[in-house]
Motif scaffolding. Structure first.
Motif, short mmCIF file in Angstrom:
data_model
loop_
_atom_site.label_atom_id
_atom_site.label_comp_id
_atom_site.label_asym_id
_atom_site.label_seq_id
_atom_site.Cartn_x
_atom_site.Cartn_y
_atom_site.Cartn_z
N ALA A 51 0.83 -1.21 0.00
CA ALA A 51 0.00 0.00 0.00
C ALA A 51 0.87 1.26 0.00
CB ALA A 51 -0.93 -0.01 1.22
N TYR A 52 1.92 1.26 0.81
CA TYR A 52 2.82 2.41 0.88
C TYR A 52 3.50 2.64 -0.47
CZ TYR A 52 6.37 5.57 2.80
OH TYR A 52 7.19 6.64 3.05
N ALA A 53 3.94 1.57 -1.11
CA ALA A 53 4.57 1.70 -2.43
C ALA A 53 3.58 2.28 -3.44
CB ALA A 53 5.08 0.34 -2.91
N ARG A 54 2.33 1.88 -3.35
CA ARG A 54 1.32 2.40 -4.28
C ARG A 54 1.08 3.89 -4.06
NH1 ARG A 54 -0.12 2.80 -9.07
NH2 ARG A 54 -2.33 2.93 -9.49
N VAL A 55 0.99 4.30 -2.79
CA VAL A 55 0.80 5.72 -2.48
C VAL A 55 1.98 6.54 -2.99
CG1 VAL A 55 0.69 7.38 -0.58
CG2 VAL A 55 -0.76 5.35 -0.52
N LEU A 56 3.19 6.08 -2.70
CA LEU A 56 4.38 6.79 -3.17
C LEU A 56 4.44 6.79 -4.70
CD1 LEU A 56 7.02 5.46 -0.64
CD2 LEU A 56 6.20 7.82 -0.82
N GLY A 57 4.09 5.67 -5.30
CA GLY A 57 4.09 5.57 -6.76
C GLY A 57 3.14 6.56 -7.40
N LYS A 58 1.96 6.72 -6.79
CA LYS A 58 1.00 7.70 -7.31
C LYS A 58 1.54 9.12 -7.18
CE LYS A 58 -2.58 7.10 -8.82
NZ LYS A 58 -2.93 6.96 -10.26
N LYS A 59 2.25 9.40 -6.08
CA LYS A 59 2.85 10.74 -5.91
C LYS A 59 3.89 11.00 -6.99
CE LYS A 59 2.24 11.21 -0.93
NZ LYS A 59 2.93 11.42 0.36
N VAL A 60 4.75 10.03 -7.23
CA VAL A 60 5.78 10.19 -8.26
C VAL A 60 5.13 10.30 -9.63
CG1 VAL A 60 7.74 9.04 -9.40
CG2 VAL A 60 7.59 9.08 -6.90
N GLU A 61 4.12 9.48 -9.88
CA GLU A 61 3.41 9.53 -11.16
C GLU A 61 2.79 10.90 -11.39
OE1 GLU A 61 -0.49 7.38 -13.23
OE2 GLU A 61 0.32 6.59 -11.36
N LEU A 62 2.13 11.41 -10.38
CA LEU A 62 1.47 12.72 -10.49
C LEU A 62 2.49 13.82 -10.78
CD1 LEU A 62 -1.20 14.35 -10.11
CD2 LEU A 62 -0.54 14.60 -7.72
N SER A 63 3.62 13.77 -10.10
CA SER A 63 4.61 14.84 -10.28
C SER A 63 5.37 14.73 -11.59
CB SER A 63 5.59 14.85 -9.11
OG SER A 63 6.38 13.71 -9.14
N SER A 64 5.33 13.55 -12.24
CA SER A 64 6.10 13.38 -13.47
C SER A 64 5.26 13.49 -14.74
CB SER A 64 6.81 12.02 -13.46
OG SER A 64 5.87 10.98 -13.51
N ASP A 65 3.95 13.58 -14.60
CA ASP A 65 3.08 13.63 -15.76
C ASP A 65 2.75 15.08 -16.11
OD1 ASP A 65 1.21 13.31 -17.75
OD2 ASP A 65 -0.03 11.89 -16.63
N PRO A 66 3.17 15.56 -17.29
CA PRO A 66 2.89 16.95 -17.66
C PRO A 66 1.40 17.28 -17.67
CG PRO A 66 4.39 15.93 -19.25
CD PRO A 66 3.91 14.85 -18.31
N ALA A 67 0.56 16.30 -17.96
CA ALA A 67 -0.88 16.52 -17.97
C ALA A 67 -1.42 16.83 -16.57
CB ALA A 67 -1.60 15.32 -18.56
N ASP A 68 -0.70 16.37 -15.55
CA ASP A 68 -1.12 16.59 -14.17
C ASP A 68 -0.30 17.67 -13.48
OD1 ASP A 68 -3.17 14.70 -14.15
OD2 ASP A 68 -1.80 13.07 -13.64
N ALA A 69 0.36 18.52 -14.24
CA ALA A 69 1.24 19.54 -13.66
C ALA A 69 0.48 20.45 -12.70
CB ALA A 69 1.91 20.36 -14.75
N GLU A 70 -0.76 20.79 -13.04
CA GLU A 70 -1.55 21.66 -12.17
C GLU A 70 -1.86 20.97 -10.84
OE1 GLU A 70 -5.95 23.57 -12.30
OE2 GLU A 70 -4.73 23.86 -14.12
N LYS A 71 -2.26 19.71 -10.92
CA LYS A 71 -2.52 18.94 -9.69
C LYS A 71 -1.25 18.82 -8.85
CE LYS A 71 -6.12 15.78 -11.34
NZ LYS A 71 -6.40 14.37 -11.62
N ALA A 72 -0.14 18.54 -9.52
CA ALA A 72 1.14 18.37 -8.82
C ALA A 72 1.53 19.65 -8.08
CB ALA A 72 2.23 17.94 -9.78
N GLN A 73 1.25 20.80 -8.67
CA GLN A 73 1.59 22.06 -8.00
C GLN A 73 0.72 22.28 -6.77
OE1 GLN A 73 1.31 25.04 -11.07
NE2 GLN A 73 3.38 24.63 -11.84
N LYS A 74 -0.50 21.79 -6.78
CA LYS A 74 -1.40 21.92 -5.62
C LYS A 74 -0.97 21.00 -4.47
CE LYS A 74 -5.47 23.25 -8.25
NZ LYS A 74 -6.82 22.85 -8.68
N HIS A 75 -0.27 19.93 -4.81
CA HIS A 75 0.18 18.94 -3.81
C HIS A 75 1.68 18.70 -3.97
CE1 HIS A 75 -4.05 18.10 -3.10
NE2 HIS A 75 -4.21 17.95 -4.39
#
Length: 187
Positions: A106-130
């Motif tokens: 579960a921890y790996a999945r949570v961290l993976g989602k964080k890394v995924e969010l921060s590395s996806d240009p389409a989610d840049a706005e979401k990444a900046q909020k978090h």
């Protein structure tokens, strides 16, 4: 004494095999391929995140099968857990290691989602909020992704121990020793 539990044993074992094998392949093969082929850190993260996201539903099904099968095996072997010396201890160890493997997954999945969010240009706005410390998240993710196959590998070993404890040559002395110990406690 030789009642068959093929379905629940298969769910338990195949689920664990997929959980262990998938996590080990991901940590070595998927992450290694992303590192070799990714170029930039963001590209490596996107490649790795994409592969892990595709694996997540299969992994969830594997874990579910393992847990369902494990619960079934515990139910049909409750008499052995209570009566045969050593089985309660190995069952407790297996439960603790299973909980740790679930937590690491579960921890790996949570961290993976964080890394995924921060590395996806389409989610840049979401990444900046978090915002996250990406370097720290990557490091923690690497440890968590290696913890999962280490812990599930321990479960494979504990399963082998349980298999050995089910041999008739182990059951009879184990039941006898437990009964003898209980008699000494009463006197």
């Amino acid at each position: 004494m030789s009642e068959r539990n093929t379905l629940i044993r298969s769910l338990h074992d195949v689920g664990l095999a997929a959980w262990f094998g998938g996590s080990l392949m991901g940590a070595i093969g998927l992450n290694g391929a992303a590192k070799d082929e990714g170029g930039t850190e963001a590209t490596k993260d996107r490649i790795s995140s994409s592969g892990w996201a595709k694996w997540a539903p299969v992994n969830a099904a594997a874990i579910g099968a393992h847990l369902f099968g494990g619960g079934g095996l515990l139910a049909v072997n409750a008499h052995r857990v209570a009566a045969q010396q050593g089985v309660a201890a190995s069952t407790t160890a297996k439960t603790v290691v299973t909980a740790a493997a679930l937590a690491a997954t579960a921890y790996a999945r949570v961290l993976g989602k964080k890394v995924e969010l921060s590395s996806d240009p389409a989610d840049a706005e979401k990444a900046q909020k978090h915002p996250i410390d990406l370097h720290k998240a990557r490091r923690q993710l690497a440890y968590a992704q290696w913890a999962v196959p280490a812990l599930t590998g321990c479960l494979v070993v504990l399963n082998a121990l349980h298999g050995e404890q089910q041999r008739p040559t182990e059951q009879i002395p184990g039941l006898w020793e437990r009964a003898r110990s209980a008699t000494h406690l009463m006197s």
